[in-house]
Design a protein around this motif. Sequence first.
Motif, PDB file in Angstrom:
ATOM      1  N   THR A  59      -0.555  -2.316  -5.674  1.00 28.68           N
ATOM      2  CA  THR A  59      -1.129  -1.307  -4.775  1.00 28.68           C
ATOM      3  C   THR A  59      -1.560  -1.919  -3.451  1.00 28.68           C
ATOM      4  O   THR A  59      -2.072  -1.228  -2.575  1.00 28.68           O
ATOM      5  N   GLY A  60      -1.395  -3.231  -3.305  1.00 30.53           N
ATOM      6  CA  GLY A  60      -1.786  -3.874  -2.061  1.00 30.53           C
ATOM      7  C   GLY A  60      -3.226  -4.347  -2.071  1.00 30.53           C
ATOM      8  O   GLY A  60      -3.820  -4.582  -1.022  1.00 30.53           O
ATOM      9  N   ALA A  61      -3.817  -4.492  -3.258  1.00 29.04           N
ATOM     10  CA  ALA A  61      -5.204  -4.942  -3.346  1.00 29.04           C
ATOM     11  C   ALA A  61      -5.311  -6.423  -3.015  1.00 29.04           C
ATOM     12  O   ALA A  61      -4.401  -7.197  -3.300  1.00 29.04           O
TER      13      ALA A  61
ATOM     14  N   LEU B 259      -7.065   0.958  -3.528  1.00 28.57           N
ATOM     15  CA  LEU B 259      -7.664  -0.341  -3.229  1.00 28.57           C
ATOM     16  C   LEU B 259      -7.129  -0.965  -1.943  1.00 28.57           C
ATOM     17  O   LEU B 259      -7.853  -1.604  -1.198  1.00 28.57           O
ATOM     18  N   GLY B 260      -5.850  -0.760  -1.700  1.00 27.55           N
ATOM     19  CA  GLY B 260      -5.264  -1.349  -0.498  1.00 27.55           C
ATOM     20  C   GLY B 260      -5.864  -0.783   0.776  1.00 27.55           C
ATOM     21  O   GLY B 260      -5.946  -1.450   1.792  1.00 27.55           O
TER      22      GLY B 260
ATOM     23  N   ALA C 299      -8.237   3.296  -8.233  1.00 26.83           N
ATOM     24  CA  ALA C 299      -7.740   1.947  -7.948  1.00 26.83           C
ATOM     25  C   ALA C 299      -6.467   1.985  -7.118  1.00 26.83           C
ATOM     26  O   ALA C 299      -6.106   1.008  -6.476  1.00 26.83           O
ATOM     27  N   GLY C 300      -5.787   3.117  -7.116  1.00 26.20           N
ATOM     28  CA  GLY C 300      -4.596   3.263  -6.284  1.00 26.20           C
ATOM     29  C   GLY C 300      -4.915   3.136  -4.805  1.00 26.20           C
ATOM     30  O   GLY C 300      -4.054   2.812  -3.987  1.00 26.20           O
TER      31      GLY C 300
ATOM     32  N   ARG D  20       0.828  -1.208   0.000  1.00 24.55           N
ATOM     33  CA  ARG D  20       0.000   0.000   0.000  1.00 24.55           C
ATOM     34  C   ARG D  20       0.859   1.253   0.000  1.00 24.55           C
ATOM     35  O   ARG D  20       0.468   2.286  -0.528  1.00 24.55           O
TER      36      ARG D  20
ATOM     37  N   GLN E  41      -1.688   6.514  -3.587  1.00 20.63           N
ATOM     38  CA  GLN E  41      -1.381   5.651  -2.455  1.00 20.63           C
ATOM     39  C   GLN E  41      -0.692   6.406  -1.329  1.00 20.63           C
ATOM     40  O   GLN E  41      -0.482   5.833  -0.262  1.00 20.63           O
TER      41      GLN E  41
ATOM     42  N   VAL F 271      -9.069   0.866   0.926  1.00 16.81           N
ATOM     43  CA  VAL F 271     -10.530   0.812   1.008  1.00 16.81           C
ATOM     44  C   VAL F 271     -10.968  -0.630   1.226  1.00 16.81           C
ATOM     45  O   VAL F 271     -10.414  -1.560   0.663  1.00 16.81           O
TER      46      VAL F 271
ATOM     47  N   ARG G  11      -2.137   7.470 -10.229  1.00 14.05           N
ATOM     48  CA  ARG G  11      -2.554   6.291  -9.464  1.00 14.05           C
ATOM     49  C   ARG G  11      -1.541   5.958  -8.375  1.00 14.05           C
ATOM     50  O   ARG G  11      -1.910   5.667  -7.235  1.00 14.05           O
TER      51      ARG G  11
ATOM     52  N   MET H  28      -2.560  -3.847  -9.949  1.00 10.07           N
ATOM     53  CA  MET H  28      -3.455  -3.898  -8.790  1.00 10.07           C
ATOM     54  C   MET H  28      -2.774  -4.568  -7.607  1.00 10.07           C
ATOM     55  O   MET H  28      -2.897  -4.136  -6.470  1.00 10.07           O
TER      56      MET H  28
ATOM     57  N   GLN I 284     -10.424  -7.895  -4.906  1.00  6.91           N
ATOM     58  CA  GLN I 284     -10.297  -6.578  -5.512  1.00  6.91           C
ATOM     59  C   GLN I 284      -9.556  -6.666  -6.838  1.00  6.91           C
ATOM     60  O   GLN I 284      -9.920  -6.006  -7.814  1.00  6.91           O
TER      61      GLN I 284
END
Lengths: 250, 271
Positions: B183-185, A108-109, A105-106, A82, A165, A111, A161, B180, B189
């Motif tokens: 980003t740590g998803a 996502l970690g 989408a950046g 993240r 983060q 949310v 993006r 994705m 996700q």
Amino acid sequence: MAILEVRDLRARYSKGGREILKGVSFSVEADDFCAVIGPSGAGKSTLIRCINRLVEPDSGSIVLYGRDVAQISTRELRQTRRHIGMIFQEFNLVNRMSVMDNVLAGRLGAVGTLRSIVKLFPRGDIERALAMLDRVGLIDHVDKRADQLSGGQRQRVGIARALMQDPKLLLVDEPTSSLDPKISREVMTLIREVAREFHVPVLCNIHDVQLATEFCSRILGLQDGVKMFDGPTAALDRRKLDEIYAMEVL
Amino acid sequence: MALTVAPGLGMVLRNRNLRLLRAAAFAAVIAAIAIVCLHQVMVVDTDWARLGGFAAVMKTTGRFIGIDWSLLPLLVVPVIETLMMATLGTVVGAILCVPVIWLGALNITPSRHLAYPLGRLLMTVSRSIHEIVWALIFVSAVGLGSLAGILALAMRSIGFIAKITAEAIENVDKRPIEAMQATGAGTLQVFRFAIMPQILPVVLGVLIFEWDINIRRSAIMGLVGAGGLGLTFHRQMVMFNWPGVTTVILAILALIALGELLSHHARKAVT
């Protein structure tokens, strides 16, 4: 104190394959814009990808803010990622999604899974995304599909993006290889500016030595998985450059 | 010049003749097989006496010509039922597909050696069992009527929808997935943001396609009691109402044609 401290990093692409990185050690300080240069096959891309473990290292330590990324569990890795923003050579956007969604989408970690599945990003994130898009000059393209943009514009979405983060480190993998020379300079200028603005150190894999010396404060020279040079850009002279590029490994 | 041209020409002509010879031999073998099969089916296995000869066959066929207009109002409910069966069957099948797709796509399956073969096996089983057999299974399980038809269509649809979707997932561009992950998803996700947008047109296309096919299937399933127009067809047959049979067949035809038209435009809108 160094933001990133890498010690004796070894890696290979596949089990039992050739060793790509042969014990690389270096550190990245808070204000560095560090370029990784070297001939093809030197392991520049592998090095960048080991930092956030998109490539699994064989051995060695990768200490980011005191935590060894190489040792942590999968869940901890997700949390760590993240805080590491990444910019890709081929932009790696989701082509059918809008620019706005790509930038969001950046987050996502950060949310929750359920909220992100229905794309219910918090208002603060949306405001921040708009600010980022404005900063990279794409505020007029917010609702366009990513594949309707030019190469340079797509890379700027990628930059936005990564900045979403709020990263502690920016990994950049050949940001200009898919762009023409003029756009390349614009992109490198943008990366340098935002890195300064948001106080983020950058580790950038780049094969264009000219761009590297022009935009980056530090140079890491790699040849065949071994570090050949590590110092400020000013210290990189013709002789040292020839040493790094002496053996072309294809 | 003549010395270099002559061997070349000779070789080309020889190759051509060889090709023609091979084609002729192949055609002769096929013709021989066809003659033997036709002879067995039409001359030996057909009881021409019982059929009563060519004239009798024509007379029987003639009885089907004609439309039973009084039947038309009675067809409204079965038509709606057939459409409803096809739609619900496709939807339920699509929902049941989800675990099968998860198992049967190489890049998202939990295990390449156990789960993946299981997924592919489920897809194959679904497609290997004919819709009539599925209908019979469910008619005996839940009784006559459209519920059996819906469940049978669902089970039959799983195979194709899952196969196409799993293959679409296996062929996605990996670069957004990598981004994705960086980003740590989480896994879900990554699927929602990197994989789903890429496969959506294919998935919608296959759902519409399967719905279209299911209209035909549901009409046929009625023959074994699973409801819809097929049941009406069966009733007309047992009453020996030949024009009625023709009317139902025409109604089925019209329904399938309508389905084809709708699905053609829907698929255009989606892709």
